[in-house]
Design a protein around this motif. Structure first.
Motif: not given
Length: 309
Positions: A85-102
């Motif tokens: 999910v994080v990678s798919a969104v980051a490929a389209r716009c600047p994205t800050v990933p949150l730790p797993m299970a936030t």
């Protein structure tokens, strides 16, 4: 940020994958996320947007999560789903990933908690915009052929010297034995045999010193190799770091069983998207120049450069 409790009801909770800026809602369409019960969606945080999914609270209690952590296959499944999910969104716009299970109890709590960190999210988004994370690992180059040939030559010479000394001693012993054989009543015949036998097993003169010299030389070669490997690691880090916006040195990974190569650099770099090909060329140049094995991996979502959010 995680709000996970011991409750076991069927109440819903909000799983947050990342915070981004100006995503297209269609970017998350079709993403599975960590649950089949609901779709991945976006949640407005004002000027920012959270990528979220509604999940059952009972699946993420402390007890349930600890059980999941002890199941390697299950843990890998969740980690992969989160990263997808994080990678798919980051490929389209600047994205800050949150730790797993936030997790948060409801959309209101998501907005409150993440809104309190809005300034940090904006700073991280500015830092990583149009950048990707690349990993560089450097392994010590093998010993040079000159060193191997020199070592083999020394070993061969030592072996010849030892054989020559042994042959010479055995020749003297054989002559002595023949002299004793002519006189069967010679009382010294038996001691002579013992002397001859002992003489055959006695090390060649200087053999101990030669052994110590070999050991000392091997140690010196190892030290020179280690120093050269560290010098190469520093040179690679300096040159790649000069191309990157930011960098981090990581702990070298331990050698796997049977692995002979030694990792001397494990680092990650934040590199502008338009410099990706330049980084690849630099890596090839450094391999040719140093003779070391250099592994380049990426591009990745810049997890290492978003800070503690």
């Amino acid at each position: 940020m995680t709000e996970r409790g011991p409750e076991t009801s069927d109440a819903d909770t909000i799983y947050v994958f990342a915070v981004c800026r100006d995503p297209d809602p269609t970017d998350v369409v079709g993403l599975t996320g960590v649950s089949d019960d609901s779709a991945v969606s976006t949640l407005s945080l004002g000027t920012l947007t959270a990528i979220v999914q509604t999940v059952r609270a009972a699946d993420f209690t402390d007890e349930a999560w600890q059980a999941r952590l002890s199941d390697q296959r299950e843990l890998e499944r969740y980690a992969r789903a989160h990263h997808d999910v994080v990678s798919a969104v980051a490929a389209r716009c600047p994205t800050v990933p949150l730790p797993m299970a936030t997790l948060y109890h409801g959309e209101r709590r998501v907005r409150e908690a993440l809104g309190e960190e809005a300034d940090r999210f904006r700073a991280a988004l500015r830092r990583i915009a149009h950048h990707a994370e690349w990993g560089v690992k450097v392994y010590a180059p093998p010993s040079t052929r000159v060193d191997r040939d020199a070592r083999d030559g020394r070993d061969a010479r030592d072996g010849r010297d030892a054989r020559d000394g042994r042959d010479e001693r055995e020749g003297r012993s054989d002559r002595l034995e023949r002299d004793r054989r002519d006189d069967p009543h010679d009382p010294e015949r038996a001691p002579a045999r013992q002397v001859a036998s002992a003489d055959r097993t006695r090390p060649a003169p200087g053999a101990g010193l030669a052994y110590l010299n070999r050991k000392r030389g091997a140690q010196e070669r190892r030290e020179r190799g280690q120093n050269e490997a560290l010098r190469i690691a520093e040179a690679v880090d300096a040159e790649v770091g000069g191309l990157a916006k930011a960098s981090r040195r990581l702990r070298p990974q331990p050698q796997a069983a049977g692995e002979r190569r030694v990792q001397v650099l494990n680092a990650t770099y934040l590199v502008a998207e338009h410099r990706a090909e330049e980084l690849a060329r630099l890596t090839r140049t450094l391999r040719e120049r140093t003779g070391a094995r250099i592994e380049l991996s990426g591009p990745w979502v810049p997890y290492s450069f978003v800070g503690e959010v």
